[in-house]
Design a protein around this motif. Structure first.
Motif, PDB file in Angstrom:
ATOM      1  N   ASP A  69       0.837  -1.198   0.000  1.00 55.37           N
ATOM      2  CA  ASP A  69       0.000   0.000   0.000  1.00 55.37           C
ATOM      3  C   ASP A  69       0.874   1.250   0.000  1.00 55.37           C
ATOM      4  OD1 ASP A  69      -2.167  -1.705   0.176  1.00 55.37           O
ATOM      5  OD2 ASP A  69      -2.516  -1.345   2.316  1.00 55.37           O
ATOM      6  N   GLU A 115     -12.953  -3.227   5.008  1.00 52.85           N
ATOM      7  CA  GLU A 115     -11.689  -3.021   5.729  1.00 52.85           C
ATOM      8  C   GLU A 115     -10.517  -2.925   4.763  1.00 52.85           C
ATOM      9  OE1 GLU A 115      -8.546  -5.904   8.048  1.00 52.85           O
ATOM     10  OE2 GLU A 115     -10.672  -6.399   8.148  1.00 52.85           O
ATOM     11  N   LYS A 145     -10.687   0.255   2.280  1.00 46.49           N
ATOM     12  CA  LYS A 145     -10.463   1.496   3.019  1.00 46.49           C
ATOM     13  C   LYS A 145      -9.004   1.618   3.441  1.00 46.49           C
ATOM     14  CE  LYS A 145     -13.573   3.123   5.881  1.00 46.49           C
ATOM     15  NZ  LYS A 145     -14.575   3.224   6.983  1.00 46.49           N
ATOM     16  N   ARG A 146      -8.382   0.504   3.811  1.00 48.63           N
ATOM     17  CA  ARG A 146      -6.956   0.530   4.170  1.00 48.63           C
ATOM     18  C   ARG A 146      -6.099   0.922   2.980  1.00 48.63           C
ATOM     19  NH1 ARG A 146      -5.222  -4.871   4.013  1.00 48.63           N
ATOM     20  NH2 ARG A 146      -4.202  -4.278   2.052  1.00 48.63           N
ATOM     21  N   GLN A 147      -6.400   0.351   1.818  1.00 48.39           N
ATOM     22  CA  GLN A 147      -5.621   0.639   0.618  1.00 48.39           C
ATOM     23  C   GLN A 147      -5.761   2.102   0.203  1.00 48.39           C
ATOM     24  OE1 GLN A 147      -7.259  -2.364  -1.972  1.00 48.39           O
ATOM     25  NE2 GLN A 147      -5.729  -3.892  -1.403  1.00 48.39           N
ATOM     26  N   ALA A 179      -6.699   4.583   2.196  1.00 48.76           N
ATOM     27  CA  ALA A 179      -6.178   5.428   3.273  1.00 48.76           C
ATOM     28  C   ALA A 179      -4.689   5.691   3.104  1.00 48.76           C
ATOM     29  CB  ALA A 179      -6.447   4.781   4.632  1.00 48.76           C
ATOM     30  N   ALA A 180      -3.947   4.700   2.634  1.00 48.15           N
ATOM     31  CA  ALA A 180      -2.509   4.885   2.432  1.00 48.15           C
ATOM     32  C   ALA A 180      -2.245   5.970   1.395  1.00 48.15           C
ATOM     33  CB  ALA A 180      -1.878   3.561   1.990  1.00 48.15           C
ATOM     34  N   GLN A 190     -15.357   7.845   2.146  1.00 47.81           N
ATOM     35  CA  GLN A 190     -13.978   7.996   2.636  1.00 47.81           C
ATOM     36  C   GLN A 190     -13.295   9.199   1.992  1.00 47.81           C
ATOM     37  OE1 GLN A 190     -11.597   4.490   2.056  1.00 47.81           O
ATOM     38  NE2 GLN A 190      -9.912   5.223   3.344  1.00 47.81           N
TER      39      GLN A 190
END
Length: 255
Positions: free
Chosen positions: A112, A147, A150-152, A154-155, A198
């Motif tokens: 990421d 999850e 959103k993590r990907q 967010a980076a 997001q």
């Protein structure tokens, strides 16, 4: 208000030849609407960037299709054999560069953080990164889709800050890439809505960000997918190598 003009971006992957490319592009131009209501791009293998640029002179109608690369280095220059910098891509008039495609994440172990740095390098050179995110089948079955995506994303948001409104996002469920399987329009819309929220939380200009669907969109399912509220276009794989199919998808995005 969310941007209404959709984007259809073809990803040729590792396909093509000088002769086949010219034929495909000629066919696209012959069937291309004079004033398409959507933006169109093709992301070609790096050796063919020069061919596309040269064909713009020979096929004036080709100027209506933007050029994209399939990857970009996070580095500016130096001892990085085999890499292509954003500045190099810019010299070929690339408008887009795909970053973080699932095949790059899977086969080249891109993290990421690296994907976020590649997006940053593209933006610094005036190239719009098409940031790919998506979950595997195992992650979806485990209920981890939200999850993971959103993590990907967010980076990328963390690394690019105020520039985040200048990117394009492509949601590509890994289980639907090259398999012929496709998320239903409702399944795709649900994830796109999560990504939209997001982005809205990250920037006041989230309405500038197009979110494409990239999981086996084709001529048969394009219209139903593109009718969803938060699907702003498509990142098209196999169908972009068939002029008739690609033109059908363009028409669906222009409706």
């Amino acid at each position: 208000m969310k941007i209404m003009k959709k984007l259809i971006a073809g990803n040729w992957k590792m396909n093509g030849s000088l002769a086949a490319n010219q034929t495909l592009l000629q066919e696209l131009i012959e069937g291309f609407p004079l004033q398409p209501a959507c933006a169109v791009a093709v992301c070609v293998p790096a050796p063919y960037l020069a061919q596309f640029r040269a064909l713009v002179q020979a096929l004036p109608g080709l100027s209506a299709i933007d050029l994209g690369a399939q990857d970009v280095s996070a580095q500016v220059s130096g001892a990085f054999t085999g890499e292509t910098s954003a500045a190099m891509l810019k010299e070929f008039d690339c408008r887009y560069a795909i970053v973080g495609h699932s095949e790059r994440r899977q086969y080249h172990f891109e993290t990421d953080a690296l994907v976020a740095d590649k997006a940053k390098a593209a933006l610094a050179a005036g190239i719009t990164p098409i940031v790919c995110i998506g979950e595997t089948l195992a992650e979806r079955e485990a209920g981890r889709t939200e999850e993971v995506v959103k993590r990907q994303l967010a980076a990328v948001i963390h690394t690019n800050g105020h520039c985040i409104s200048e990117i394009v996002v492509a949601y590509e469920p890994v289980w639907a890439i090259g398999t012929g399987k496709t998320a239903t329009p409702e399944e795709a819309q649900a994830v796109h809505a999560v990504l939209r929220a997001q982005l809205k939380a990250a920037t006041d200009h989230s309405d500038r960000v197009k979110i494409l669907y990239g999981g086996s969109m084709n001529a048969a399912n394009a219209a139903s997918l593109l009718s969803q509220a938060d699907i702003d276009g498509g990142l098209i794989g196999g169908a972009s190598l068939k002029s008739k199919d690609f033109l059908t998808i363009i028409a669906a995005a222009s409706a």
